[in-house]
Design an enzyme around this catalytic site. Structure first.
Site, PDB file in Angstrom:
ATOM      1  N   HIS A  17      21.093 -80.597  40.002  1.00 54.51           N
ATOM      2  CA  HIS A  17      21.432 -80.229  38.622  1.00 54.51           C
ATOM      3  C   HIS A  17      21.261 -81.435  37.699  1.00 54.51           C
ATOM      4  O   HIS A  17      20.684 -81.316  36.611  1.00 54.51           O
ATOM      5  CB  HIS A  17      22.885 -79.741  38.524  1.00 54.51           C
ATOM      6  CG  HIS A  17      23.168 -78.474  39.242  1.00 54.51           C
ATOM      7  ND1 HIS A  17      24.236 -78.326  40.092  1.00 54.51           N
ATOM      8  CD2 HIS A  17      22.529 -77.280  39.242  1.00 54.51           C
ATOM      9  CE1 HIS A  17      24.246 -77.099  40.585  1.00 54.51           C
ATOM     10  NE2 HIS A  17      23.215 -76.444  40.084  1.00 54.51           N
ATOM     11  N   LYS A  41      32.353 -63.813  40.909  1.00 54.20           N
ATOM     12  CA  LYS A  41      32.293 -64.864  41.930  1.00 54.20           C
ATOM     13  C   LYS A  41      33.677 -65.452  42.137  1.00 54.20           C
ATOM     14  O   LYS A  41      34.538 -65.380  41.268  1.00 54.20           O
ATOM     15  CB  LYS A  41      31.314 -65.967  41.508  1.00 54.20           C
ATOM     16  CG  LYS A  41      29.860 -65.562  41.594  1.00 54.20           C
ATOM     17  CD  LYS A  41      28.965 -66.764  41.398  1.00 54.20           C
ATOM     18  CE  LYS A  41      27.510 -66.385  41.609  1.00 54.20           C
ATOM     19  NZ  LYS A  41      26.641 -67.550  41.479  1.00 54.20           N
ATOM     20  N   ARG A  90      13.894 -75.076  43.098  1.00 53.85           N
ATOM     21  CA  ARG A  90      13.820 -75.929  44.283  1.00 53.85           C
ATOM     22  C   ARG A  90      12.684 -75.499  45.202  1.00 53.85           C
ATOM     23  O   ARG A  90      12.042 -76.317  45.833  1.00 53.85           O
ATOM     24  CB  ARG A  90      15.130 -75.855  45.065  1.00 53.85           C
ATOM     25  CG  ARG A  90      16.316 -76.427  44.343  1.00 53.85           C
ATOM     26  CD  ARG A  90      17.575 -76.055  45.038  1.00 53.85           C
ATOM     27  NE  ARG A  90      17.702 -74.595  45.004  1.00 53.85           N
ATOM     28  CZ  ARG A  90      18.753 -73.906  45.383  1.00 53.85           C
ATOM     29  NH1 ARG A  90      19.795 -74.525  45.868  1.00 53.85           N
ATOM     30  NH2 ARG A  90      18.793 -72.594  45.297  1.00 53.85           N
ATOM     31  N   SER A 128      24.771 -75.917  45.372  1.00 50.35           N
ATOM     32  CA  SER A 128      26.233 -76.020  45.312  1.00 50.35           C
ATOM     33  C   SER A 128      26.859 -75.442  46.568  1.00 50.35           C
ATOM     34  O   SER A 128      27.866 -75.957  47.065  1.00 50.35           O
ATOM     35  CB  SER A 128      26.758 -75.294  44.074  1.00 50.35           C
ATOM     36  OG  SER A 128      26.326 -75.934  42.898  1.00 50.35           O
TER      37      SER A 128
END
Length: 162
Positions: A17, A41, A90, A128
């Site tokens: 990030h 979440k 990514r 994460s």
């Protein structure tokens, strides 16, 4: 002045990030890092804690602002009067998911553009979720998250175990 919004959960922020934030800050006049408050979440960190960590790791960048939002990204982007969203990629698997979201956003708001930025190859494995898994098993998170927030993350893990 070109402003871009970099949205995400940032639960917690990673070196990947930070890589995107640093590079976006060089390319754009202003970068708004927008923490999504997603009630579906179960985050490790509150929105306030995620904002605090992001502020800790970006304080040297005068053109980076930390904010948070609820609801649809396109509504938030319009509220901020911005027309560009930046997303980090990514791997090819990220592209498929991010492309679907970008096309959905385009359908909802044709005036908003999404720009994809490749993460540094050294961070291509990093997420994460990986950080949370490593820290849950008392693994070393050095090199996974910015140094300024390593202790903060470990303290949070320790407080959750009490």
């Amino acid at each position: 002045m070109k402003t871009v919004i970099y949205p995400g959960s940032f639960d917690p922020p990673t070196n990947g990030h930070l890589d995107i934030i640093q590079r976006a800050a060089r390319v754009f006049d202003k970068v708004i890092v927008a923490v999504l408050n997603n009630p579906e979440k179960n985050p490790m960190f509150t929105v306030a804690e995620r904002r605090k960590m992001l502020e800790m790791i970006t304080k040297e960048y005068a053109n980076v602002e930390i904010d948070d939002f609820n609801g649809l990204l396109v509504d938030y982007v319009r509220e901020k009067q911005v027309s560009i969203v930046i997303k980090g990629l990514r791997a090819i698997s990220d592209f498929e998911n991010e492309m679907q979201m970008a096309l959905t956003n385009r359908k909802l708001a044709p005036d908003i553009e999404t720009i994809f930025m490749m993460t540094n190859h050294k961070c291509s494995f990093l997420s994460s979720s990986v950080v949370k898994e490593v820290v849950a098993f008392d693994g070393c998170i050095e090199g996974l998250v910015p140094e300024q927030i390593q202790d903060y993350i470990i303290e949070k893990r320790n407080s959750q175990r009490k």
